[in-house]
Design a protein around this motif. Structure first.
Motif, PDB file in Angstrom:
ATOM      1  N   LEU A  72       0.841  -1.195   0.000  1.00  0.00           N
ATOM      2  CA  LEU A  72       0.000   0.000   0.000  1.00  0.00           C
ATOM      3  C   LEU A  72       0.874   1.242   0.000  1.00  0.00           C
ATOM      4  O   LEU A  72       1.869   1.324   0.728  1.00  0.00           O
ATOM      5  CB  LEU A  72      -0.874   0.018   1.257  1.00  0.00           C
ATOM      6  N   GLU A  73       0.476   2.210  -0.826  1.00  0.00           N
ATOM      7  CA  GLU A  73       1.033   3.554  -0.712  1.00  0.00           C
ATOM      8  C   GLU A  73      -0.069   4.555  -0.981  1.00  0.00           C
ATOM      9  O   GLU A  73      -0.694   4.527  -2.045  1.00  0.00           O
ATOM     10  CB  GLU A  73       2.204   3.798  -1.671  1.00  0.00           C
ATOM     11  N   LEU A  74      -0.339   5.399  -0.017  1.00  0.00           N
ATOM     12  CA  LEU A  74      -1.349   6.450  -0.150  1.00  0.00           C
ATOM     13  C   LEU A  74      -0.651   7.798  -0.215  1.00  0.00           C
ATOM     14  O   LEU A  74       0.178   8.110   0.629  1.00  0.00           O
ATOM     15  CB  LEU A  74      -2.323   6.424   1.032  1.00  0.00           C
ATOM     16  N   GLY A  75      -1.015   8.576  -1.217  1.00  0.00           N
ATOM     17  CA  GLY A  75      -0.348   9.853  -1.421  1.00  0.00           C
ATOM     18  C   GLY A  75      -0.931  10.979  -0.590  1.00  0.00           C
ATOM     19  O   GLY A  75      -2.135  11.017  -0.324  1.00  0.00           O
ATOM     20  N   CYS A  76      -0.056  11.870  -0.161  1.00  0.00           N
ATOM     21  CA  CYS A  76      -0.467  13.074   0.560  1.00  0.00           C
ATOM     22  C   CYS A  76       0.488  14.190   0.177  1.00  0.00           C
ATOM     23  O   CYS A  76       1.706  14.053   0.350  1.00  0.00           O
ATOM     24  CB  CYS A  76      -0.430  12.852   2.067  1.00  0.00           C
TER      25      CYS A  76
ATOM     26  N   TYR B 142      -8.474   6.732   5.583  1.00  0.00           N
ATOM     27  CA  TYR B 142      -7.207   7.279   6.039  1.00  0.00           C
ATOM     28  C   TYR B 142      -7.149   8.767   5.690  1.00  0.00           C
ATOM     29  O   TYR B 142      -7.409   9.156   4.563  1.00  0.00           O
ATOM     30  CB  TYR B 142      -6.042   6.528   5.383  1.00  0.00           C
ATOM     31  N   PHE B 143      -6.795   9.544   6.693  1.00  0.00           N
ATOM     32  CA  PHE B 143      -6.733  10.988   6.518  1.00  0.00           C
ATOM     33  C   PHE B 143      -5.327  11.490   6.795  1.00  0.00           C
ATOM     34  O   PHE B 143      -4.749  11.205   7.846  1.00  0.00           O
ATOM     35  CB  PHE B 143      -7.695  11.699   7.478  1.00  0.00           C
ATOM     36  N   CYS B 144      -4.816  12.267   5.843  1.00  0.00           N
ATOM     37  CA  CYS B 144      -3.578  12.994   6.058  1.00  0.00           C
ATOM     38  C   CYS B 144      -3.942  14.355   6.635  1.00  0.00           C
ATOM     39  O   CYS B 144      -4.979  14.937   6.275  1.00  0.00           O
ATOM     40  CB  CYS B 144      -2.850  13.148   4.725  1.00  0.00           C
ATOM     41  N   ALA B 145      -3.112  14.878   7.517  1.00  0.00           N
ATOM     42  CA  ALA B 145      -3.383  16.193   8.104  1.00  0.00           C
ATOM     43  C   ALA B 145      -2.074  16.949   8.280  1.00  0.00           C
ATOM     44  O   ALA B 145      -1.026  16.349   8.540  1.00  0.00           O
ATOM     45  CB  ALA B 145      -4.095  16.056   9.446  1.00  0.00           C
ATOM     46  N   VAL B 146      -2.161  18.247   8.109  1.00  0.00           N
ATOM     47  CA  VAL B 146      -0.991  19.117   8.202  1.00  0.00           C
ATOM     48  C   VAL B 146      -1.277  20.207   9.210  1.00  0.00           C
ATOM     49  O   VAL B 146      -2.366  20.788   9.213  1.00  0.00           O
ATOM     50  CB  VAL B 146      -0.686  19.744   6.825  1.00  0.00           C
ATOM     51  N   LYS B 147      -0.309  20.490  10.049  1.00  0.00           N
ATOM     52  CA  LYS B 147      -0.523  21.509  11.079  1.00  0.00           C
ATOM     53  C   LYS B 147       0.573  22.553  11.024  1.00  0.00           C
ATOM     54  O   LYS B 147       1.747  22.240  11.124  1.00  0.00           O
ATOM     55  CB  LYS B 147      -0.526  20.851  12.454  1.00  0.00           C
ATOM     56  N   SER B 148       0.146  23.806  10.809  1.00  0.00           N
ATOM     57  CA  SER B 148       1.037  24.925  11.071  1.00  0.00           C
ATOM     58  C   SER B 148       0.433  25.668  12.258  1.00  0.00           C
ATOM     59  O   SER B 148       0.761  25.398  13.387  1.00  0.00           O
ATOM     60  CB  SER B 148       1.181  25.817   9.851  1.00  0.00           C
ATOM     61  N   ASP B 149      -0.514  26.563  12.014  1.00  0.00           N
ATOM     62  CA  ASP B 149      -1.233  27.128  13.147  1.00  0.00           C
ATOM     63  C   ASP B 149      -2.505  26.338  13.439  1.00  0.00           C
ATOM     64  O   ASP B 149      -2.947  26.268  14.583  1.00  0.00           O
ATOM     65  CB  ASP B 149      -1.572  28.609  12.915  1.00  0.00           C
TER      66      ASP B 149
ATOM     67  N   PHE C  60      -7.153  18.901   7.415  1.00  0.00           N
ATOM     68  CA  PHE C  60      -7.257  17.522   6.965  1.00  0.00           C
ATOM     69  C   PHE C  60      -7.401  17.438   5.452  1.00  0.00           C
ATOM     70  O   PHE C  60      -8.010  18.301   4.821  1.00  0.00           O
ATOM     71  CB  PHE C  60      -8.477  16.850   7.600  1.00  0.00           C
ATOM     72  N   GLY C  61      -6.876  16.365   4.890  1.00  0.00           N
ATOM     73  CA  GLY C  61      -7.192  16.026   3.518  1.00  0.00           C
ATOM     74  C   GLY C  61      -8.578  15.420   3.434  1.00  0.00           C
ATOM     75  O   GLY C  61      -9.245  15.209   4.451  1.00  0.00           O
ATOM     76  N   THR C  62      -9.020  15.120   2.224  1.00  0.00           N
ATOM     77  CA  THR C  62     -10.379  14.633   2.018  1.00  0.00           C
ATOM     78  C   THR C  62     -10.530  13.148   2.325  1.00  0.00           C
ATOM     79  O   THR C  62     -11.637  12.637   2.341  1.00  0.00           O
ATOM     80  CB  THR C  62     -10.835  14.890   0.579  1.00  0.00           C
ATOM     81  N   GLY C  63      -9.431  12.474   2.563  1.00  0.00           N
ATOM     82  CA  GLY C  63      -9.507  11.082   2.969  1.00  0.00           C
ATOM     83  C   GLY C  63      -9.369  10.111   1.805  1.00  0.00           C
ATOM     84  O   GLY C  63      -9.703  10.424   0.660  1.00  0.00           O
ATOM     85  N   THR C  64      -8.866   8.924   2.105  1.00  0.00           N
ATOM     86  CA  THR C  64      -8.776   7.828   1.144  1.00  0.00           C
ATOM     87  C   THR C  64      -9.447   6.612   1.768  1.00  0.00           C
ATOM     88  O   THR C  64      -9.072   6.194   2.868  1.00  0.00           O
ATOM     89  CB  THR C  64      -7.322   7.468   0.813  1.00  0.00           C
TER      90      THR C  64
END
Lengths: 110, 114
Positions: free
Chosen positions: A19-23, A89-96, A100-104
């Motif tokens: 498996l490889e899920l892109g973000c 599966y959700f990718c998420a990025v935090k600065s302030d 979340f991404g839209t999910g896979t």
């Protein structure tokens, strides 16, 4: 504004497949990166996170992710999936804030 | 520890009705958040709180109000529900705001507005 893209909306695999899920994210500053998993009918749980150091991060249940700063990517991998990995599966990025991404949606068939 | 709990788990409202969703956490976390989850859109932040007595707007705050009268509770209110608010609502909490601090999620509330 920062954003997160997950290009794979629905992935179907057989057990033991890799498996490889892109973000990918867009933000020029320092970020912290996360992968969350949501099993059917359950709440989100943290799989793994990156905030500094080794760009290859290992999480629970055999998952890992690699932060490639030059590509603004944080792809999730697992060498051999199991039926029990069926989840969203959700990718998420935090600065302030945590974005979340839209999910896979991953479906694994025996 | 119960972690993060949400009540109710399910609710059906008619357009124009009001309701309050309750989130409670027993981890002594300062930060609390309300998200909505819609198909194909991931989770979007509605409102959040950085401590007792404080609230702030997130990405999609319109049509919602929140209150944090006690550190352990974070309430989300819908004053006049609309069909566009049909969604699954998740509450989360964290000890701090930095990237080191994981957000812990509740089980969700499925709301249908007819």
């Amino acid at each position: 504004a920062q954003s997160v893209s997950q290009h794979n909306h629905h992935v179907i695999l057989s057990e033991a497949a890799s498996l490889e899920l892109g973000c990918n994210y867009s933000y020029g500053g320092t970020v912290n990166l996360f992968w969350y998993v949501q099993y059917p009918g359950q709440h989100l749980q943290l799989l793994l996170k990156y905030f500094s150091g080794d760009p290859l991060v290992k999480g629970i249940k055999g998952f890992e992710a690699e932060f490639i700063k030059s590509k603004f990517s944080f792809n999730l991998r697992k060498p051999s999936v199991q039926w029990s990995d069926t989840a969203e599966y959700f990718c998420a990025v935090k600065s302030d804030k945590l974005i979340f991404g839209t999910g896979t949606r991953l479906q694994v068939f025996p | 520890n119960a972690g993060v709990t949400q009540t109710p788990k399910f609710r059906v409202l008619k357009t124009g009705q009001s309701m309050t969703l309750l989130c409670a956490q027993d981890m002594n976390h300062e930060y609390m958040y309300w998200y909505r989850q819609d198909p194909g859109m991931g989770l979007r932040l509605i409102h959040y709180s950085v401590g007792e007595g404080t609230t702030a707007k997130g990405e999609v705050p319109d049509g919602y109000n929140v209150s944090r009268l006690k550190k352990q509770n974070f309430l989300l209110g819908l004053e006049s529900a609309a069909p566009s608010q049909t969604s699954v609502y998740f509450c989360a909490s964290s000890y701090g705001a930095g990237g080191l601090y994981e957000q812990y999620f509740g089980p969700g509330t499925r709301l249908t507005v007819t």
